[in-house]
Structure formats: C-alpha cells, structure tokens
Design an enzyme around this catalytic site. Structure first.
Site, PDB file in Angstrom:
ATOM      1  N   HIS A   1     -14.690  22.565 -48.529  1.00  0.00           N
ATOM      2  CA  HIS A   1     -13.792  21.449 -48.227  1.00  0.00           C
ATOM      3  C   HIS A   1     -12.603  21.807 -47.364  1.00  0.00           C
ATOM      4  CE1 HIS A   1     -15.300  18.086 -50.708  1.00  0.00           C
ATOM      5  NE2 HIS A   1     -15.835  19.043 -51.427  1.00  0.00           N
TER       6      HIS A   1
ATOM      7  N   LYS B   1      -1.754   9.189 -48.275  1.00  0.00           N
ATOM      8  CA  LYS B   1      -2.568  10.369 -48.564  1.00  0.00           C
ATOM      9  C   LYS B   1      -1.666  11.383 -49.246  1.00  0.00           C
ATOM     10  CE  LYS B   1      -3.540  10.655 -44.078  1.00  0.00           C
ATOM     11  NZ  LYS B   1      -4.969  10.906 -44.040  1.00  0.00           N
ATOM     12  N   ARG B   2      -2.238  12.486 -49.740  1.00  0.00           N
ATOM     13  CA  ARG B   2      -1.376  13.516 -50.318  1.00  0.00           C
ATOM     14  C   ARG B   2      -0.347  13.983 -49.284  1.00  0.00           C
ATOM     15  NH1 ARG B   2      -2.221  15.489 -55.612  1.00  0.00           N
ATOM     16  NH2 ARG B   2      -0.566  16.896 -54.996  1.00  0.00           N
TER      17      ARG B   2
ATOM     18  N   LYS C   1      -0.886  17.370 -42.773  1.00  0.00           N
ATOM     19  CA  LYS C   1      -1.168  15.945 -42.601  1.00  0.00           C
ATOM     20  C   LYS C   1      -0.087  15.257 -41.763  1.00  0.00           C
ATOM     21  CE  LYS C   1      -3.916  15.414 -46.889  1.00  0.00           C
ATOM     22  NZ  LYS C   1      -5.183  14.719 -46.552  1.00  0.00           N
TER      23      LYS C   1
ATOM     24  N   THR D   1     -11.195  10.865 -45.909  1.00  0.00           N
ATOM     25  CA  THR D   1     -11.998   9.710 -46.311  1.00  0.00           C
ATOM     26  C   THR D   1     -11.137   8.456 -46.301  1.00  0.00           C
ATOM     27  OG1 THR D   1     -11.561  10.356 -48.603  1.00  0.00           O
ATOM     28  CG2 THR D   1     -13.738  10.906 -47.700  1.00  0.00           C
TER      29      THR D   1
ATOM     30  N   LYS E   1     -11.883   4.300 -45.290  1.00  0.00           N
ATOM     31  CA  LYS E   1     -11.528   3.107 -46.079  1.00  0.00           C
ATOM     32  C   LYS E   1     -10.728   2.122 -45.228  1.00  0.00           C
ATOM     33  CE  LYS E   1     -11.038   6.278 -49.969  1.00  0.00           C
ATOM     34  NZ  LYS E   1      -9.999   7.050 -50.696  1.00  0.00           N
TER      35      LYS E   1
END
Ligand SMILES: *Cc1c(COP(=O)(O)O)cnc(C)c1O
Length: 809
Positions: free
Chosen positions: A354, A542-543, A548, A650, A654
């Site tokens: 991952h 998101k986290r 990110k 992911t 969505k």
C-alpha cells in the site's frame, strides 16, 4: 430464500409494523411510547439479523458442502462505518421499513443515524477492506474477512480553539446488534516462552514451552451482498484471559491480555507499545490461521491441498506473520517437511503493498521480535537463510544487493521483504504505484521474481458511496438509464449520451444543490457558519499527512484572500473551501497544519470585506458517516499529493462518482481517472512523479528559489511567522521551517504557482455552467471503472482463483 414463515416480517408494511412493535416491547422491555431512537434502532437491527440468519447459515453450509475454494482477507483495519442502512439497502427492504416506520411517526434516517460508526481503521486501507467485503458478497464470491474487535476504534476528534483534541471512541457502548459471539470457537494464541528441540524418529521437532496464552474469541458479523443470497462473514477476534496458568500476577495478566484488542494502533514510540502492536499482529494472524486450518481439516481430513481450497490475502504487511505462522502449523503440528510446507505457504498467500513511503515500511527490531515470538522468529531466520542462499547463487559476490534484499538485516526484520518472499503474488494498488514498486522501490525483488508482481487498481463500492450516500443522484440515474448500473456499474457510461442534454444537466445541478443544502445545514450546526450553497464547494477530506499536502491548499487560499483584500480589480466566483482530516496523535507537524487551517478559517470567515466570496470550513471528526454527507455535496475534489507519494487514493473515486471534478496531480489513481474522463474533464497540475523521483535521486531542488523569485509565494510563507495570525509567535514556525530551511520535502512551493493557475481555470470554468455540468456528468459516467466489483473480480480471477457460487438454495 427470504420471506418464508416468520421471516416474512418485511414482506409488507402491516406485518412489518406489527412485528416491529412486538419485538420492541420484547427486546427493550418498554412500551413503544416510552422507546428512544436507540431502542428503535436496536429493534430494527434485531429484526434484520433474524431475517438473514437462515441465509447466513445456508451460505456457510453451501461453502462447506461444495468444497469451493474460499478466500480469507486478513486486515488489521476494517473501516465499516454504519451497517443498518447498508444492510437494508442490500436486502432490498429499506422502503418497507421507511414507510412502516413513518406510519409509526419514526424517521428511518434518524434511526440509522443513531448507529455508531464501526471505525476500526485509520483511512484508505481500512475502507478498502470494507468495500472489498461488500463486493465479495455482492458478487456471490466465497470471501471472508478476519480482523480484530478493537474495543475503541479510531479516536473521536474535537477541535478546541483550533487544535485537535482526541477522545476515546466508544462504538460498543450501546452493544452491537450485528455481532455474534462464538465462544465455542475460541482459539488459544501463545506468546513468549522457550523453544525446545526434540529428536524423534530421525526428525527434528520443535515445541514452545512456558508460553503465555491468550484466548481469541471470535465475534462474527454478517456481510450482506446486494440482492444476492450470499451472506459472508467478517470474523473479529477479541482478546481474553485464557484458562491456562501463568506465572504473572493475575490482574497484570488480565490487563495485558485485554490490551491486545483494546486499541487500534497503540502508541509505539516506546518499546512497550511496539511489543503491543506486534502482539496484535500475531494475535490476528495466529487465531485466523489456526481457525482456517481447523475448518479445512474438518472438511478435508488433511491439509496437503490447502492451497487448492484456501487463498489467504494479507492487506499490507501488518498480517505478514501469516507466512511464518502457516509454516509453524504445517511443520510443528502437521509434521510436514520444510519443502512441502513452504510450497503450500507460498501458493496460499498473496500480499498487497500500500505504500512506497520508506517511513511506513514496517521493520521490527530483533530484540523485540525474538523473545515475544521465539518459534516464529526461528522460522523467519530459516526463511531468510534459505532465501539468501538462493540470492548468493544468483548474484555471487554481490554482498550489497543481498544485504539490501535480506529479510533480516541490521537487527531488523523487514516485513515487506518477508511478504514478497513468502507469497505468490504482490500487487500494487494503482498502475503508477505498481510501476514504482517494480522499477524503483522493489526493483531488486522484481528482477528476482518478475512474475509475482501485478497491479490491481483500487475501487470503492458504488452501493455505499452512490446508491446509499446519494439517493437523490441514484434516482436521477435510474430515471435516465434504468437501474442496471447498480449491479453492472460499467453501464454508467450510458450517461454519456445525456451530457449535452439541457434537461438532464439541469436535474444534475438540482441534485447537487440539494446535497449542498444538506451539507450546509450540517456545517451550520457544527460551526455556526452560514455557507452560500451557490458557491463552489471545494473539498479536501482525507487523513492529514505532509505528502497529501493540505498545506498547498491552505497557501493557495491565503493567496486568494491576499488578492481579494488588496487588489480591488481582482474578483473570484464565491468559494467555500471545506476540510476534514484527523492527524495521528503523535504527528506533531500534522497537528500544526490543523491549527493553521482553523486559524485561516477564523480570519477569513470573520472578514466582512471578503465574506461573500470566501469561506473556509474545517469539519471535525472526519469518518465514514460524515464522508457520506460530504462526497455528494462536492463540486471540486482536491487530490493534490506530491506525485509518486499517494499509492492510489480512493477518496478521489468517491468524489468522481458523485459528480465532483478533480483538481489533482498525476499521482495514484488520479492518472487512471484522467484516462477514463479525458484531459478536458479533469484539472491536472504540478510535478510529475518522474520529476519528483528524479529530484530525489539527483537533487537540484531549492525551495528558497521559489520563495525568492515568486512574490506570491514569498508573501504567504512569511505570513506563517510574521504575526499575521493571532497565535504565539512560534506557532507555525515548524511549518515555515519545513518549507524553507528543510527544503520543502514535498515540493509545496514548487507546485504552488501551477496550483494557482489551475484554480483560475476552475474558477472560470465553473461559471460556464454548461461546460461544468458536462464535466460533472462525464465523471459520473466514467466512474464505473472504479467500482470495487471490478477490482475484486480481478483479484478473484488473477490471484485467488476463486469462482462465484451458484445460487444458494
Ligand atoms: C475513502 C476514505 C478515506 C481515504 O481517502 P483518501 O482521499 O483516498 O486518502 C479515508 N477516510 C475515510 C473515512 C474514507 O471514507
């Protein structure tokens, strides 16, 4: 299958109401008038459990009797969210319940919302496991999950004066109607102790003595497929004191034992926490493997063909001890030879990688591993020795390469290496991620085992993320193209012929507006801020993680705000920037970013001069149920990780499925989203992963160049530390330093200019309603590729070699 005899309780509204009232009194011990929403939830949950019980049993019996190959998905996380609504929908009984309850003056939605999220995971990885379970059952595939029944899921997040505060999560506080405790199937798992060697009939046997035992008690949760007769099982293990004696003080033993299933990811900054995490991993794996082999033995009498009847998948490296544990059982219990055991183990196990972030690759110090799991450590040593011998044969004299590939080196056990050596399949989770694994991070292994590596691009279940989360959009789609897309999401492409249709465009716009109204109400309730639902809802949820790049988003908003304040000729279409993110409790830098977002929100939201153009919202406690309200309301999806760092993502899928347009880097599955929708229906910016990786390799990036040469960059970076925010002088210094003296590891300053540019295009494009809606519809239409049904069929066909079951009767 459903609807026979007393199970007919959902066959019509009147019977439903009657049964509901009867059961409520029986279960809650009070009259309907006195009942609370939670009582009503509890009652309905029980009715569903009863309704499905015969089918659940039938699925299990079917699996036993047909000897069909089964897959077991081992994961340290399952981020399930709420289950009632999803089960009602998948069983096709939601409408009956809604109407019946309405007659009784009850809102089904309120009942559903009284359920706590099952938040047994951090983020993407755990949610992937949950989507996979939904797809396995919906495709009639014999696939089951194994995990840990944490007493507390991921912490609840509160924002207090702009800072994240963590509260213990308590999802089991009111019980859990979905689980079934099965004490009769409890299993003993051993830790510590010493390995004894016994010579017996010319065979070397091993036995661990004076172990400390823990009892693993299974709790089973039914996994209901969408309109199928398959009900698979998610089995979660609870750690309890065992009846076997121990030398320890009894209270200390009880406390230490229960700690194993107490918390998801205990703090591992100290050895005590590290031991606990490793204990959890082995607890999950050993209980699951013993259980799988017991069942297999019971039906087949021997385990020589285990790999032909069982596939075991490990979600990331947390369950990688499945490899030495399977070896242990085959060697020590089944008395197989090493060669036979090794063959079965490799053929049974497959592994998903991952991440390529080196700090996220698990490595366990030998000093912790060896005493806690002495026999398992011996086996890992033996695997390593045999592997290194093979390497030596292939690469004689190449010490460096062999050391880099070894499973044990520098007193560390490298879990990813063990996973690659001990499994037959290693997959990445998006094309680019798999390529980076093959060509860079795991290149040595790829050269050694080229055929083991493959790609399986992630997916999400469109049943939860579209049908359930966005019923308004779902019914519009049904009107346009019928409802076949629910079972065959590739059919969503039929929408393409509607994308120029003015009526359909208008309806899509109306649905989006309705969903923005719903989210706006939620925002008002949480923050007291009124947002303009005609503004662009630009969302990053998101986290929180440096890679990110929530910071890039923040710096861009600061830039916009500066322009609006200073340049009267500058104008933008109204924007509402929405954030949601939890930071790991020990992740200092991430918590600073949360404080920064909230400081920015405070400043911007209280400025009358810009208020009608710009708002910034931080929604606390981002989790599955909140996400279900956010995705449908988004116009813009922020997927802005430093290229090469996000394995897949992911959340991006969505958003797309709900008609949001992506602003993204060429990273993870964004690249495949771009391939599906075409260049003109996505906003791409920033460095490519090639460029990022080349910088890593060759150096040459100097963040200060961008600071000095771009006045916009200079300005916003200075504002972090020059008193612009009413916080302590050094509050955001760590952020400032990361961008300047630490040379901006994630290329935020480098990408800021192109990010500003791409947002100018978004701003203009949104005002061209026709073009925007065409983009939005194209995204929905092309989202079928990202259903987890597609992903799971690829795993089933390429890796697990399992087939869907015929109708169970
Ligand atoms: C989908 C999802 C994630 C993963 O989001 P990414 O943007 O892919 O990181 C995390 N948390 C929740 C609650 C989700 O639903």
């Amino acid at each position: 299958m459903y609807g026979r005899g007393e199970k007919a309780m959902f066959s019509n509204k009147e019977i439903f109401k009657e049964t509901f009232l009867e059961k409520l009194e029986m279960l809650c011990g009070k009259s309907f008038k006195e009942s609370t929403v939670r009582d009503q939830y509890h009652t309905l949950g029980h009715m569903v459990r009863e309704f499905i019980s015969a089918t659940w049993i039938a699925t299990n019996e079917h699996n036993r009797s047909t000897h069909a190959k089964q897959v077991y998905y081992l994961s340290i996380e399952f981020l399930l969210g709420r289950m009632l609504g999803n089960n009602l929908l998948n069983l096709g009984i939601r409408e009956i319940c809604e109407e019946g309850l309405l007659d009784l003056g009850i809102s089904l939605q309120e009942v559903e919302e009284s359920e706590s999220d099952a938040g047994l995971g951090n983020g993407g990885l755990g949610r992937l496991a949950a989507c996979f379970l939904d797809s396995l059952a919906s495709l009639n595939l014999p696939g089951h999950g194994y995990g840990i029944r944490y007493k507390h899921g991921l912490f609840d997040q509160k924002i207090v004066e702009g800072y994240q505060v963590e509260l213990p999560e308590q999802w089991l506080r009111h019980g859990n109607v979905w689980e079934l405790r099965r004490h009769d199937q409890a299993i003993e798992v051993g830790f510590w102790g010493e390995v004894e060697t016994i010579h017996l009939n010319g065979r070397l046997d091993f036995r661990t003595v004076s172990e400390e035992k823990i009892t693993a008690v299974p709790y089973d949760i039914p996994v209901v497929g969408y309109k199928t007769d398959t009900i698979n099982t998610l089995r979660l293990w609870n750690a309890e004191p065992s009846p076997y004696p121990t030398d320890k003080n009894v209270m200390e033993y009880k406390r230490e034992t229960e700690a194993v299933s107490e918390l998801l990811y205990p703090d591992d900054t100290h050895d005590e926490g590290k031991i606990l995490r490793l204990k959890q991993q082995y607890f999950l794996v050993s209980a699951s493997l013993q259980n799988i082999i017991q069942q297999h033995r019971a039906h087949h009498g021997h385990v020589k063909d285990l790999h032909k009847k069982v596939a075991i998948h490990i979600n990331d490296t947390h369950p990688v001890l499945a490899i030495p544990e399977l070896m242990r059982i085959l060697l020590d219990k089944e008395k197989m030879s090493w060669e036979e055991a090794w063959h079965i183990t490799i053929e049974t196990i497959s592994y998903t990688n991952h991440t390529t972030l080196s700090e996220a690759l698990e490595k366990w110090p030998v000093r912790i591993f060896k005493p806690l799991l002495p026999r398992i450590y011996m086996i890992v040593e033996e695997i390593n020795e045999r592997f290194c011998k093979q390497l030596w044969k292939r690469y004689p004299g190449e010490w460096d390469r062999i050391k880099q590939m070894a499973i044990i080196a520098d007193d560390l056990v490298k879990m990813a290496h063990l996973a690659i050596v001990g499994s037959h399949s290693i997959n990445g989770v998006a094309k680019i991620h798999t390529n980076i694994l093959k060509e860079r991070e795991m290149n040595h292994f790829y050269k050694f085992y080229p055929s083991k590596f493959n790609n399986k691009t992630n997916g999400i279940t469109h049943r939860r993320w579209l049908l359930k989360a966005n019923p308004q959009l779902a019914s519009l789609l049904n009107e346009a193209i019928g409802d076949k897309w629910v079972q065959s999401p590739a059919k969503l492409t039929e929408l393409l012929s509607y994308r120029e249709d003015a009526v359909f465009q208008h309806q899509i716009a109306q649905v989006k507006k309705a969903r923005k109204d719903i989210l706006a109400k939620h925002i008002y309730e949480q923050t007291g801020i009124n947002v303009d639902t005609n503004s662009i809802f630009d969302v990053q949820v998101k986290r929180l993680h440096a890679y990110k790049r929530q910071l890039l988003n923040v710096l861009h908003i600061m830039y916009l705000y500066n322009r609006l304040k200073e340049d009267s000729s500058f104008t933008i279409y109204p924007h509402t920037f929405i954030f949601g993110a939890k930071a790991s409790p020990g992740y200092y830098y991430a918590k600073k970013i949360i404080k920064l977002i909230n400081s920015l929100a405070d400043k911007v939201n209280h400025d009358k001069q810009t208020n009608d153009r710009l708002k910034v919202i931080f929604l606390e406690n981002y989790r599955v149920s909140l996400a279900e309200d956010i995705f449908p309301a988004a116009d813009v999806s922020e997927q802005i990780s430093t290229a090469s760092k996000e394995a897949s993502g992911t959340g991006n899928m969505k958003f797309m499925m709900n008609g949001a347009v992506t602003v993204g880097t060429l990273d993870g599955a964004n690249i495949e989203i771009k391939e599906e929708v075409g260049n003109e229906h996505i906003f791409i910016f920033g460095l490519t992963s090639e460029e990022v990786l080349n910088y890593h390799h060759n150096g040459g990036y100097r963040s200060m160049d961008y600071y000095h040469h771009d006045a916009r960059v200079h300005r916003v970076v200075d504002q972090l530390v020059n008193g612009y925010y009413p916080v302590a002088q050094d509050e955001f210094e760590p952020i400032y330093d990361s961008l300047t003296v630490q040379n901006d590891e994630y290329f935020v300053l480098k990408d800021l200019a192109s990010y500003i540019d791409v947002h100018e295009r978004v701003n203009n494009m949104y005002q061209d309603t026709h073009t925007w809606l065409r983009m939005s519809i194209t995204n929905i239409a092309q989202s079928g590729h990202f259903t987890s049904d597609r992903t799971i069929l690829q795993y089933a066909h390429d890796i697990w070699k399992i087939k869907h079951s015929e109708m169970i009767r």
